[in-house]
Scaffold this motif. Structure first.
Motif, mmCIF file in Angstrom:
data_model
loop_
_atom_site.group_PDB
_atom_site.id
_atom_site.type_symbol
_atom_site.label_atom_id
_atom_site.label_comp_id
_atom_site.label_asym_id
_atom_site.label_seq_id
_atom_site.Cartn_x
_atom_site.Cartn_y
_atom_site.Cartn_z
ATOM 1 N N PRO A 127 0.697 -1.336 0.193
ATOM 2 C CA PRO A 127 -0.059 -0.076 0.013
ATOM 3 C C PRO A 127 0.883 1.318 -0.041
ATOM 4 O O PRO A 127 0.258 2.162 -0.316
ATOM 5 N N ARG A 128 2.071 1.186 0.454
ATOM 6 C CA ARG A 128 3.064 2.352 0.322
ATOM 7 C C ARG A 128 3.912 2.546 -0.709
ATOM 8 O O ARG A 128 4.547 3.748 -0.750
ATOM 9 N N VAL A 129 4.200 1.613 -1.694
ATOM 10 C CA VAL A 129 5.151 1.848 -2.648
ATOM 11 C C VAL A 129 5.178 3.069 -3.389
ATOM 12 O O VAL A 129 6.109 3.355 -4.147
ATOM 13 N N THR A 130 3.639 3.571 -3.565
ATOM 14 C CA THR A 130 3.730 4.492 -4.501
ATOM 15 C C THR A 130 3.819 5.836 -3.757
ATOM 16 O O THR A 130 3.819 7.012 -4.564
ATOM 17 N N ARG B 292 10.629 3.796 0.260
ATOM 18 C CA ARG B 292 11.435 2.648 -0.483
ATOM 19 C C ARG B 292 11.499 1.486 0.632
ATOM 20 O O ARG B 292 11.761 1.679 1.905
ATOM 21 N N VAL B 293 11.463 0.180 0.081
ATOM 22 C CA VAL B 293 11.370 -0.914 0.980
ATOM 23 C C VAL B 293 12.838 -0.854 1.589
ATOM 24 O O VAL B 293 12.921 -1.384 2.908
ATOM 25 N N ASP B 294 13.839 -0.891 0.985
ATOM 26 C CA ASP B 294 15.173 -0.886 1.314
ATOM 27 C C ASP B 294 15.952 0.402 0.787
ATOM 28 O O ASP B 294 16.514 0.234 -0.469
ATOM 29 N N SER B 295 16.035 1.321 1.455
ATOM 30 C CA SER B 295 16.715 2.602 1.011
ATOM 31 C C SER B 295 18.030 2.576 0.723
ATOM 32 O O SER B 295 18.483 3.149 -0.383
ATOM 33 N N HIS B 296 18.830 1.615 1.218
ATOM 34 C CA HIS B 296 20.127 1.413 1.073
ATOM 35 C C HIS B 296 20.424 1.053 -0.400
ATOM 36 O O HIS B 296 20.994 1.631 -1.333
ATOM 37 N N ARG B 297 19.439 -0.273 -0.708
ATOM 38 C CA ARG B 297 19.586 -0.920 -2.095
ATOM 39 C C ARG B 297 19.026 0.136 -3.113
ATOM 40 O O ARG B 297 19.618 0.248 -4.202
ATOM 41 N N GLY C 199 9.949 6.906 -8.552
ATOM 42 C CA GLY C 199 9.459 6.296 -9.810
ATOM 43 C C GLY C 199 8.085 5.926 -9.905
ATOM 44 O O GLY C 199 7.120 5.897 -10.643
ATOM 45 N N LEU C 200 7.536 5.193 -8.644
ATOM 46 C CA LEU C 200 6.019 4.686 -8.684
ATOM 47 C C LEU C 200 5.355 5.710 -8.299
ATOM 48 O O LEU C 200 3.864 5.677 -8.519
ATOM 49 N N ALA C 201 5.727 6.778 -7.846
ATOM 50 C CA ALA C 201 4.844 7.978 -7.322
ATOM 51 C C ALA C 201 4.272 8.433 -8.847
ATOM 52 O O ALA C 201 3.331 9.073 -9.089
ATOM 53 N N ILE C 202 5.175 8.445 -9.802
ATOM 54 C CA ILE C 202 4.853 9.277 -11.068
ATOM 55 C C ILE C 202 4.071 8.072 -11.756
ATOM 56 O O ILE C 202 3.072 8.706 -12.437
ATOM 57 N N VAL C 203 4.335 6.927 -11.602
ATOM 58 C CA VAL C 203 3.313 5.761 -12.222
ATOM 59 C C VAL C 203 2.102 6.309 -11.892
ATOM 60 O O VAL C 203 1.401 6.352 -12.687
ATOM 61 N N LYS C 204 1.941 6.084 -10.374
ATOM 62 C CA LYS C 204 0.744 6.368 -10.027
ATOM 63 C C LYS C 204 -0.263 7.425 -10.537
ATOM 64 O O LYS C 204 -1.405 7.470 -11.056
ATOM 65 N N HIS C 205 0.388 8.504 -10.563
ATOM 66 C CA HIS C 205 -0.055 9.860 -11.076
ATOM 67 C C HIS C 205 -0.584 9.786 -12.397
ATOM 68 O O HIS C 205 -1.634 10.216 -12.922
#
Ligand code: ADP
Length: 266
Positions: free
Chosen positions: A209-212, A217-222, A232-238
């Motif tokens: 539910p939060r990835v957009t 990020r699930v793993d910010s370091h990675r 990226g996914l916020a842009i996709v969502k919009h």
């Protein structure tokens, strides 16, 4: 129970016995204000990190590393990396604000999804090769036209496939699947579905539910290591919203992910 669009916020301190708790209705406007402040704080932090590194290296180049050619080369390499990161961030911020500004304007042109997907896959072929990934296509064909903005839809599929390569590349295969007549419970008419899937590490479904969200990020370091901006996914969502479509994400740890973009045909 809270009404739609309204949140109820209790006072934060623990409540001693006999004290009445008052609930406060935090209006949608206040919430939007808070989101904006969080966003500005996040952007500042994301920009400051590479800037601080750059300033530090400039100082080192002026001082200690001045006469050390090998160190100079190494530091310049790091500086280039940091500057590239800032550049990507600014590029994504601009995309996001452009997409946001256009969100209420319905795209008027027709986009043939098959050729668009082929061209995105073609452009990402070198990246796939580098990651040791082969692309699998299913149902990708000419003639499935949706009302849309070709540049924006290109960005949607580019972001999703790049993510599949970045986070799901270990599975060795990334797939794009196009399905013509899909029913989504929240859409009145049949729609087209484009799914981008991978067989990589996937993620714990609690993140879905939060990835957009911006900068989630699930793993910010990675993500940083992979050159991700967290946008990226916020842009996709919009963009999907602008197309009155839906983004449905499925993922399981150790099994891979599947991002379904559902686009209404009329
Ligand atoms: P980023 O710039 O970090 O890639 P995104 O908004 O594109 O930002 O993605 C947000 C987060 O979602 C990523 O940091 C990653 O943790 C997770 N994610 C995105 N796509 C996938 C995928 N295909 N498999 C696993 N995790 C993914």
């Amino acid at each position: 129970e809270a009404k739609r669009g309204t949140t109820w916020q209790a006072t934060a301190a623990p409540v001693p016995a006999g004290v009445m708790v008052s609930f406060e209705d935090v209006s949608a406007m206040q919430e939007a204000g808070q989101m904006r402040r969080d966003f500005v704080a996040n952007v500042s932090h994301e920009l400051r990190t590479p800037l601080t590194a750059l300033l530090g290296f400039i100082e080192t180049l002026r001082g200690a590393a001045r006469d050390d050619a090998a160190a100079r080369d190494r530091f310049l390499g790091i500086m280039e990396h940091e500057a590239t990161r800032m550049n990507r961030l600014v590029r994504d911020l601009l995309s996001l604000s452009r997409v946001e500004a256009e969100e209420r304007v319905r795209p008027a042109t027709g986009v043939d999804l098959g050729p668009l997907l082929q061209s995105v896959l073609h452009a990402l072929e070198p990246l796939a090769e580098e990651a040791g990934v082969r692309f699998e296509r299913e149902g990708v064909r000419e003639g499935l036209v949706v009302p849309g903005d070709a540049d924006q839809l290109r960005q949607v599929f580019t972001n999703l496939i790049e993510n599949a390569l970045k986070y799901g590349g270990s599975g060795g295969v990334v797939g794009v699947e196009m399905t013509e007549d899909v029913r989504d419970p929240s859409l009145r008419r049949p729609a087209v579905r484009v799914a981008v899937w991978d067989r990589g590490d996937g993620m714990d479904p609690l993140h879905i539910p939060r990835v957009t969200e911006r900068f989630y990020r699930v793993d910010s370091h990675r993500s940083r290591e992979m050159g991700g901006t967290g946008l990226g996914l916020a842009i996709v969502k919009h963009i999907v919203n602008r197309h009155r479509g839906r983004l449905r994400v499925e993922s399981a740890l150790g099994q891979g992910s599947r991002f379904n973009v559902i686009l209404p045909r009329t």
